[in-house]
Design a protein around this motif. Structure first.
Motif, mmCIF file in Angstrom:
data_model
loop_
_atom_site.group_PDB
_atom_site.id
_atom_site.type_symbol
_atom_site.label_atom_id
_atom_site.label_comp_id
_atom_site.label_asym_id
_atom_site.label_seq_id
_atom_site.Cartn_x
_atom_site.Cartn_y
_atom_site.Cartn_z
ATOM 1 N N ILE A 94 38.820 26.480 2.649
ATOM 2 C CA ILE A 94 40.277 26.410 2.814
ATOM 3 C C ILE A 94 40.854 25.315 1.931
ATOM 4 N N ALA A 95 40.216 24.148 1.949
ATOM 5 C CA ALA A 95 40.700 23.019 1.145
ATOM 6 C C ALA A 95 40.689 23.345 -0.342
ATOM 7 N N ALA A 96 39.630 23.997 -0.794
ATOM 8 C CA ALA A 96 39.512 24.328 -2.220
ATOM 9 C C ALA A 96 40.616 25.286 -2.651
ATOM 10 N N ILE A 97 40.900 26.286 -1.826
ATOM 11 C CA ILE A 97 41.900 27.292 -2.195
ATOM 12 C C ILE A 97 43.303 26.685 -2.248
ATOM 13 N N VAL A 98 43.678 25.891 -1.229
ATOM 14 C CA VAL A 98 45.043 25.347 -1.211
ATOM 15 C C VAL A 98 45.213 24.222 -2.224
ATOM 16 N N SER A 99 44.118 23.598 -2.647
ATOM 17 C CA SER A 99 44.210 22.520 -3.633
ATOM 18 C C SER A 99 44.295 23.048 -5.059
ATOM 19 N N MET A 100 43.789 24.255 -5.289
ATOM 20 C CA MET A 100 43.690 24.780 -6.647
ATOM 21 C C MET A 100 44.801 25.755 -7.029
ATOM 22 N N HIS A 101 45.592 26.223 -6.046
ATOM 23 C CA HIS A 101 46.545 27.289 -6.345
ATOM 24 C C HIS A 101 47.947 26.937 -5.857
ATOM 25 N N PRO A 102 48.974 27.535 -6.482
ATOM 26 C CA PRO A 102 50.337 27.411 -5.955
ATOM 27 C C PRO A 102 50.409 27.986 -4.549
ATOM 28 N N LEU A 103 51.456 27.631 -3.821
ATOM 29 C CA LEU A 103 51.530 27.996 -2.402
ATOM 30 C C LEU A 103 51.430 29.496 -2.175
ATOM 31 N N ASP A 104 52.182 30.295 -2.922
ATOM 32 C CA ASP A 104 52.160 31.731 -2.673
ATOM 33 C C ASP A 104 50.806 32.343 -3.018
ATOM 34 N N VAL A 105 50.181 31.810 -4.058
ATOM 35 C CA VAL A 105 48.844 32.300 -4.415
ATOM 36 C C VAL A 105 47.825 31.870 -3.367
ATOM 37 N N ALA A 106 47.958 30.651 -2.875
ATOM 38 C CA ALA A 106 47.011 30.137 -1.882
ATOM 39 C C ALA A 106 47.053 30.968 -0.598
ATOM 40 N N THR A 107 48.256 31.270 -0.095
ATOM 41 C CA THR A 107 48.328 32.067 1.139
ATOM 42 C C THR A 107 47.748 33.459 0.921
ATOM 43 N N MET B 142 62.847 13.691 2.257
ATOM 44 C CA MET B 142 61.511 14.256 2.043
ATOM 45 C C MET B 142 61.649 15.717 1.618
ATOM 46 N N ARG B 143 60.978 16.062 0.549
ATOM 47 C CA ARG B 143 61.032 17.439 0.049
ATOM 48 C C ARG B 143 59.739 18.164 0.414
ATOM 49 N N VAL B 144 59.884 19.287 1.108
ATOM 50 C CA VAL B 144 58.740 20.091 1.557
ATOM 51 C C VAL B 144 58.937 21.533 1.106
ATOM 52 N N ARG B 145 57.913 22.086 0.472
ATOM 53 C CA ARG B 145 57.899 23.509 0.116
ATOM 54 C C ARG B 145 56.828 24.206 0.959
ATOM 55 N N TYR B 146 57.054 25.471 1.284
ATOM 56 C CA TYR B 146 56.067 26.182 2.100
ATOM 57 C C TYR B 146 56.107 27.668 1.808
ATOM 58 N N ASN B 147 55.018 28.331 2.180
ATOM 59 C CA ASN B 147 54.909 29.769 2.017
ATOM 60 C C ASN B 147 54.046 30.307 3.144
ATOM 61 N N GLY B 148 54.424 31.452 3.710
ATOM 62 C CA GLY B 148 53.667 32.041 4.805
ATOM 63 C C GLY B 148 53.326 33.498 4.544
ATOM 64 N N ARG B 149 52.240 33.940 5.160
ATOM 65 C CA ARG B 149 51.809 35.333 5.001
ATOM 66 C C ARG B 149 51.079 35.775 6.274
ATOM 67 N N THR B 150 51.317 37.000 6.680
ATOM 68 C CA THR B 150 50.602 37.562 7.824
ATOM 69 C C THR B 150 50.112 38.963 7.470
ATOM 70 N N ASP B 151 48.985 39.362 8.082
ATOM 71 C CA ASP B 151 48.360 40.644 7.756
ATOM 72 C C ASP B 151 47.682 41.190 9.008
ATOM 73 N N VAL B 152 47.713 42.512 9.167
ATOM 74 C CA VAL B 152 47.136 43.134 10.356
ATOM 75 C C VAL B 152 45.619 43.044 10.370
ATOM 76 N N GLY B 153 45.004 42.840 9.217
ATOM 77 C CA GLY B 153 43.541 42.810 9.142
ATOM 78 C C GLY B 153 42.961 44.188 8.927
ATOM 79 N N GLN B 154 41.636 44.290 9.053
ATOM 80 C CA GLN B 154 40.935 45.531 8.751
ATOM 81 C C GLN B 154 40.625 46.386 9.978
ATOM 82 N N ARG B 155 40.731 45.818 11.162
ATOM 83 C CA ARG B 155 40.275 46.563 12.347
ATOM 84 C C ARG B 155 41.338 46.723 13.416
ATOM 85 N N ARG B 156 42.482 46.086 13.268
ATOM 86 C CA ARG B 156 43.529 46.181 14.277
ATOM 87 C C ARG B 156 44.611 47.154 13.846
#
Length: 322
Positions: A195-208, A1-15
């Motif tokens: 969420i579904a629309a964004i991950v369905s329409m864009h590559p993984l790095d763009v979606a995150t 099984m071939r799985v690709r993934y991408n992750g991103r984290t951000d502090v946000g605007q108030r923390r």
């Protein structure tokens, strides 16, 4: 099984500090993804989330039951965070393990796992929070929950107590499936359909990136972490230990080779050939068939030798693993 993934984290605007953490690992030909959202006093949440991610990855062993392996890894993480903080810090946790065409999910708290299939989204996990209990009971809608003032009160966490109850889920996968892991800093601000629309329409790095940016655009009141994974292809079925069935690839059919005659068979064939020649000569000379003289030689018994059975081993499809 071939799985690709991408992750991103951000502090946000108030923390000021990012108390979220995520990690990944390739374990026993499978892919493990983990997302945690820490909580506690200054820096305590950051420590809790990192400890939980590290411990889950280090202690997870799929063995014959990946779901139980996830449970034990979460229990180990709970013990480690609890020992470090003595109940003063904690973290949510959600983990997804992709293994042999199946997704195994574990969660504690309100970090979520989603399955997006052919544009349709489904939440796989249950929120262990006060607001989640009210939504499950039908007292609030999901939209009302997003604006509730008590949406951050959780009822289960890693490290808050000496023991922890872990929810486990198992989901058969299809090629093209997308899995989303997130903290409430993202899914608390975006609807499931968004969420579904964004991950369905864009590559993984763009979606995150788009998911994080959109949460920040809507105020970013909390830390934001998103991991998106996509199943590119499934493994062919190799074998089912419980049924003993084996999937094989049909190879080209080879016609059976002619088996050479044995010495006895060859002698018998020569004898028959000589008799036929003698009969033909007699007919030509006497113009009529003459009786064939009895042979004084001993009778030869031709015994058929059974053809040995040739067993061709099944060709097992090699497992391609990503």
């Amino acid at each position: 099984m071939r799985v690709r993934y991408n992750g991103r984290t951000d502090v946000g605007q108030r923390r000021e500090v990012n108390q979220d953490a995520f990690g990944s690992a390739e374990i026993d030909q499978g892919t493990l993804l983990v997302v945690c959202d820490g909580m506690g006093g200054h820096l305590a949440g950051e420590v809790a989330s990192k400890l939980a991610v590290e411990t889950i990855i280090e202690s997870f062993r799929p063995n014959s039951d990946p779901a139980e392996g996830l449970r034990q890894a979460f229990i180990a993480a709970n013990q480690r965070v609890y020992q470090e903080g003595r109940g003063t810090m904690g973290t949510t946790a959600v983990a997804a393990f992709f293994w042999h065409n199946t997704l195994y999910v574990a969660n504690v708290g309100d970090s979520r796992a989603y399955l997006v299939r052919e544009g349709q989204i489904r939440q796989l996990t249950n929120d262990h929070s006060l607001i989640g209990d009210q939504v499950a009971a039908g007292l609030l809608t999901a939209e009302q929950a997003r604006t509730s003032t008590i949406r951050n009160i959780i009822t289960r966490a890693i490290g808050h107590q000496s023991h922890v109850e872990v929810d486990l889920f198992r989901e058969p996968l299809l090629s093209g499936d997308t899995i989303v892991l997130s903290t409430d800093g993202m899914h608390g601000l975006l609807t499931d359909d968004e969420i579904a629309a964004i991950v369905s329409m864009h590559p993984l790095d763009v979606a995150t990136r788009r998911l994080v940016d959109e949460a920040n655009r809507r105020g970013g009141p909390d830390n934001i972490t998103v991991v998106v994974a996509q199943v590119d292809s499934l493994e062919p079925t190799v074998s089912d230990v419980s049924t003993g069935t084996v999937a094989v690839v049909a190879g080209p059919t080879t016609p059976p080779m002619a088996r050479p005659l044995s010495p006895i068979g060859l002698g018998g064939a020569v004898l028959v050939f000589v008799l036929l020649i003698s009969l033909a000569v007699s007919i030509l000379v006497n113009d009529k068939p003459s009786p064939v003289p009895l042979l004084s030689s001993p009778t030869i018994v031709v015994t058929a030798t059974p053809i040995p059975t040739i067993t061709v081993p099944a060709t097992i499809i090699p497992t391609e693993t990503r």
